[in-house]
Design a protein around this motif. Structure first.
Motif, PDB file in Angstrom:
ATOM      1  N   THR A  88      30.055  34.663  34.963  1.00 32.42           N
ATOM      2  CA  THR A  88      29.329  35.670  34.847  1.00 32.42           C
ATOM      3  C   THR A  88      29.193  36.876  35.529  1.00 32.42           C
ATOM      4  OG1 THR A  88      27.853  34.108  33.587  1.00 32.42           O
ATOM      5  CG2 THR A  88      26.991  36.095  34.125  1.00 32.42           C
ATOM      6  N   GLN A  89      29.633  36.293  37.081  1.00 33.88           N
ATOM      7  CA  GLN A  89      29.631  37.575  38.066  1.00 33.88           C
ATOM      8  C   GLN A  89      30.992  38.267  38.026  1.00 33.88           C
ATOM      9  OE1 GLN A  89      27.627  38.771  40.508  1.00 33.88           O
ATOM     10  NE2 GLN A  89      25.812  37.578  39.356  1.00 33.88           N
ATOM     11  N   LEU A  90      31.915  37.445  37.754  1.00 36.64           N
ATOM     12  CA  LEU A  90      33.120  37.907  37.623  1.00 36.64           C
ATOM     13  C   LEU A  90      33.579  38.643  36.425  1.00 36.64           C
ATOM     14  CD1 LEU A  90      35.346  34.952  38.472  1.00 36.64           C
ATOM     15  CD2 LEU A  90      34.911  37.136  39.969  1.00 36.64           C
ATOM     16  N   GLU A  91      32.826  38.238  35.280  1.00 34.63           N
ATOM     17  CA  GLU A  91      32.814  39.044  34.296  1.00 34.63           C
ATOM     18  C   GLU A  91      32.155  40.455  34.332  1.00 34.63           C
ATOM     19  OE1 GLU A  91      31.347  38.553  29.461  1.00 34.63           O
ATOM     20  OE2 GLU A  91      31.275  36.791  30.961  1.00 34.63           O
ATOM     21  N   ILE A  92      31.224  40.596  35.163  1.00 30.52           N
ATOM     22  CA  ILE A  92      30.486  41.776  35.122  1.00 30.52           C
ATOM     23  C   ILE A  92      31.261  42.819  35.969  1.00 30.52           C
ATOM     24  CG2 ILE A  92      28.507  42.937  36.408  1.00 30.52           C
ATOM     25  CD1 ILE A  92      26.781  40.408  35.518  1.00 30.52           C
ATOM     26  N   TYR A  93      32.001  42.388  37.056  1.00 34.00           N
ATOM     27  CA  TYR A  93      32.687  43.111  38.013  1.00 34.00           C
ATOM     28  C   TYR A  93      33.952  43.518  37.235  1.00 34.00           C
ATOM     29  CZ  TYR A  93      30.080  41.224  41.913  1.00 34.00           C
ATOM     30  OH  TYR A  93      28.928  41.116  42.929  1.00 34.00           O
ATOM     31  N   PHE A  94      34.801  42.673  36.153  1.00 33.24           N
ATOM     32  CA  PHE A  94      35.733  42.960  35.435  1.00 33.24           C
ATOM     33  C   PHE A  94      35.384  44.019  34.539  1.00 33.24           C
ATOM     34  CE2 PHE A  94      38.796  42.353  32.246  1.00 33.24           C
ATOM     35  CZ  PHE A  94      40.113  42.380  32.953  1.00 33.24           C
ATOM     36  N   LEU A  95      34.193  43.920  33.739  1.00 33.26           N
ATOM     37  CA  LEU A  95      33.750  44.940  32.675  1.00 33.26           C
ATOM     38  C   LEU A  95      33.626  46.159  33.456  1.00 33.26           C
ATOM     39  CD1 LEU A  95      31.390  42.736  30.482  1.00 33.26           C
ATOM     40  CD2 LEU A  95      33.541  43.944  29.909  1.00 33.26           C
ATOM     41  N   ILE A  96      32.863  46.266  34.703  1.00 32.18           N
ATOM     42  CA  ILE A  96      32.821  47.672  35.408  1.00 32.18           C
ATOM     43  C   ILE A  96      34.309  48.117  35.574  1.00 32.18           C
ATOM     44  CG2 ILE A  96      31.994  48.847  37.450  1.00 32.18           C
ATOM     45  CD1 ILE A  96      29.674  46.673  37.378  1.00 32.18           C
ATOM     46  N   GLY A  97      35.035  47.589  36.252  1.00 26.80           N
ATOM     47  CA  GLY A  97      36.457  47.945  36.251  1.00 26.80           C
ATOM     48  C   GLY A  97      37.284  48.469  35.210  1.00 26.80           C
ATOM     49  N   LEU A  98      37.170  47.672  34.053  1.00 22.27           N
ATOM     50  CA  LEU A  98      37.550  48.049  32.965  1.00 22.27           C
ATOM     51  C   LEU A  98      36.930  49.302  32.305  1.00 22.27           C
ATOM     52  CD1 LEU A  98      39.684  46.811  31.075  1.00 22.27           C
ATOM     53  CD2 LEU A  98      37.674  45.563  29.836  1.00 22.27           C
ATOM     54  N   ALA A  99      35.554  49.349  32.350  1.00 21.85           N
ATOM     55  CA  ALA A  99      34.965  50.387  31.856  1.00 21.85           C
ATOM     56  C   ALA A  99      35.414  51.753  32.665  1.00 21.85           C
ATOM     57  CB  ALA A  99      33.505  50.548  32.221  1.00 21.85           C
ATOM     58  N   ILE A 100      35.697  51.506  34.062  1.00 19.28           N
ATOM     59  CA  ILE A 100      36.173  52.671  34.950  1.00 19.28           C
ATOM     60  C   ILE A 100      37.591  53.168  34.367  1.00 19.28           C
ATOM     61  CG2 ILE A 100      36.980  53.323  37.005  1.00 19.28           C
ATOM     62  CD1 ILE A 100      34.674  51.732  38.161  1.00 19.28           C
TER      63      ILE A 100
END
Length: 200
Positions: free
Chosen positions: A173-185
Motif C-alpha cells: 500500500t505504501q509502495l503503491e502510494i509512492y508509485f502513484l505520486i511519482g506517476l502523477a508527477i
C-alpha cells in the motif's frame, strides 16, 4: 503532434491500469492468506483444542472411577462416556492435521481401542488389578497433552502467517502510494512538456 499526444496519454493510462491490477492481485493474495489463516485457527485449532479438552475430561472421569473403586460407573456411565469419546474422535478426524499430529492421533486412537479391551478385562476380574488400565490412561493423557500443545504451536504459526500477510499488504500500500505520486508527477511533466513549441 496529436498522434504523439495520444501515445503519451495511452502510455500514462496503461501504466496506471497495470499498477492498479498488479497491486490488486498482490493484495488479494495476501487477504486470501489472512482469511485461510484465520479459518485454520478457528476450525483446525480452536475446535480441535475443544475436542481434546472434552476427551481429556472423559478420560479423567474414568481415572477417578478407578481410583475411587466406583464399580457403578462402569455399569451406568462408562458406555455413554465411550460414545462421547468416539464422537469427539470422529470430529477431530475432520480437522486438518499436521504430519506430527496425525502420528500422535493414530497412536491415541490405537490406545483408546486398546482401552476398551482392558476395561472389559478389568470388569470381568471384578475390578481388581487396576495398574494396567491406569498406565494406559496415563499414556492416553500424555498423547492428549501432546495434541493440545500442537494446537497452540500451530495456532501461533498461523497467526505469524497472518501477521506477515498484513505487513505485506501495508508495505505494498505504501509502495503503491509512492508509485502513484511519482506517476502523477511524470504524467504532469509529459502533459506540460511540448517539444518543438519554443521555435517558431
Amino acid at each position: 503532434m496529436k498522434f504523439y499526444n495520444k501515445i503519451k496519454w495511452v502510455l500514462g493510462i496503461t501504466m496506471i491500469f497495470v499498477l492498479v491490477i498488479t497491486t490488486n492481485l498482490i493484495d488479494r493474495n495476501n487477504f486470501v492468506r489472512v482469511k485461510d489463516s484465520v479459518v485454520n485457527i478457528y476450525e483446525d485449532r480452536l475446535v480441535a483444542k475443544n475436542l481434546i479438552y472434552k476427551i481429556s475430561k472423559a478420560i479423567h472421569k474414568k481415572e477417578l472411577a478407578i481410583l475411587k473403586n466406583d464399580t457403578t460407573f462402569y455399569q451406568v456411565d462408562n458406555r455413554g462416556i465411550n460414545q462421547n469419546i468416539k464422537s469427539n474422535i470422529e470430529s477431530f478426524e475432520q480437522t486438518k492435521l499436521t504430519l506430527e499430529e496425525a502420528d500422535i492421533f493414530k497412536d491415541l486412537k490405537s490406545d483408546l481401542e486398546q482401552l476398551k479391551g482392558v476395561e472389559k478385562k478389568y470388569i470381568n476380574q471384578k475390578f481388581k488389578n487396576n495398574s494396567k488400565i491406569l498406565n494406559l490412561l496415563s499414556n492416553i493423557n500424555s498423547k492428549l497433552d501432546d495434541l493440545a500443545n500442537i494446537q497452540l504451536n500451530e495456532g501461533s504459526r498461523q497467526m505469524s502467517i497472518s501477521k506477515k500477510a498484513i505487513e505485506n499488504v501495508e508495505l505494498f500500500t505504501q509502495l503503491e502510494i509512492y508509485f502513484l505520486i511519482g506517476l502523477a508527477i511524470l504524467i504532469q511533466i509529459i502533459i506540460i512538456y511540448r517539444p518543438g513549441n519554443s521555435k517558431k
